[in-house]
Design a protein around this motif. Structure first.
Motif, short mmCIF file in Angstrom:
data_model
loop_
_atom_site.label_atom_id
_atom_site.label_comp_id
_atom_site.label_asym_id
_atom_site.label_seq_id
_atom_site.Cartn_x
_atom_site.Cartn_y
_atom_site.Cartn_z
N ARG A 178 72.18 -5.07 -31.87
CA ARG A 178 71.63 -5.77 -30.70
C ARG A 178 70.67 -4.91 -29.87
N PRO A 179 70.96 -3.65 -29.57
CA PRO A 179 69.98 -2.86 -28.81
C PRO A 179 68.70 -2.56 -29.59
N LEU A 180 68.71 -2.76 -30.89
CA LEU A 180 67.55 -2.43 -31.71
C LEU A 180 66.62 -3.61 -31.94
N SER A 181 67.18 -4.76 -32.27
CA SER A 181 66.34 -5.87 -32.70
C SER A 181 66.96 -7.21 -32.32
N GLY A 182 66.18 -8.04 -31.67
CA GLY A 182 66.66 -9.38 -31.33
C GLY A 182 66.78 -10.27 -32.54
N SER A 183 65.77 -10.26 -33.40
CA SER A 183 65.81 -11.13 -34.57
C SER A 183 66.85 -10.64 -35.58
N GLY A 184 66.98 -9.35 -35.73
CA GLY A 184 68.00 -8.80 -36.64
C GLY A 184 69.40 -9.12 -36.15
N SER A 185 69.62 -8.98 -34.85
CA SER A 185 70.94 -9.28 -34.30
C SER A 185 71.22 -10.78 -34.33
N PHE A 186 70.18 -11.60 -34.17
CA PHE A 186 70.39 -13.05 -34.27
C PHE A 186 70.78 -13.43 -35.70
N GLY A 187 70.17 -12.78 -36.68
CA GLY A 187 70.55 -13.03 -38.07
C GLY A 187 72.00 -12.66 -38.33
N LEU A 188 72.44 -11.52 -37.78
CA LEU A 188 73.84 -11.11 -37.92
C LEU A 188 74.76 -12.08 -37.20
#
Length: 182
Positions: A101-111
């Motif tokens: 989550r602190p790194l990437s919004g789209s990556g964390s949304f995928g997770l």
């Protein structure tokens, strides 16, 4: 009584956006005597210029995240920390989201979407993930992209404050969800 107040707010909510779309240009034209269209075009041009300056920082951040995941370090970290997390009642399935989550919004949304698909939307894991997603920020993304685009180099205190807020948001989400839904 409560239903009538809710009805008033619901009726008023239908007109807020149209009022703003008409009211702001009207206020600019009539009251402030501003050429609204020209100012809007200038702002759009400046926004496009800023977007072009942000792109290199965005690409660098996305490449770094992809390399970290592809190297297997994220999986190793998850495996090492799972026993410790179970001692403090932190769902191990949510660790990956908490780290991403602190790194990437789209990556964390995928997770997050993956967690909801695996465990179901009404599971404690999915509710905790949703609360965690909403109570944290993409700190490194914001610092890299926005601070980098305007040339701010001394980000120490902003980084510390952002990460502290993320940690508080993550652990608060875990414990509040366990209290409410666990």
């Amino acid at each position: 009584m409560l239903e009538s107040v809710a009805d008033i707010f619901n009726t008023g909510a239908k007109y807020v956006i149209p009022f703003l779309l008409c009211g702001i240009p009207f206020y600019g034209l009539v009251v402030k005597k501003v050429k609204v269209y020209e100012v809007f075009v200038d702002g759009a041009q400046e926004g496009f210029t800023i977007a072009v300056r942000i792109i290199p920082f965005l690409v660098a951040m996305l490449v770094a995240i992809a390399m970290f995941r592809a190297s297997g370090m994220l999986d190793l970290l998850l495996m090492v920390l799972s026993p410790v997390l179970s001692l403090i009642n932190f769902p191990p399935d949510n660790l990956l989201l908490a780290l991403m989550r602190p790194l990437s919004g789209s990556g964390s949304f995928g997770l997050f979407a993956d967690l909801v698909e695996q465990h179901g939307p009404d599971s404690l894991t999915a509710k905790t993930a949703a609360t965690m997603f909403g109570s944290t920020e993409t700190t490194f993304y914001v610092l890299a992209v926005y601070f980098g685009s305007v040339g701010i180099k001394k980000i120490r205190y902003a980084l510390l404050a952002g990460l502290m807020a993320d940690v508080v948001g993550i652990f608060s989400a875990v414990y509040i969800c366990q209290f409410l839904f666990g």
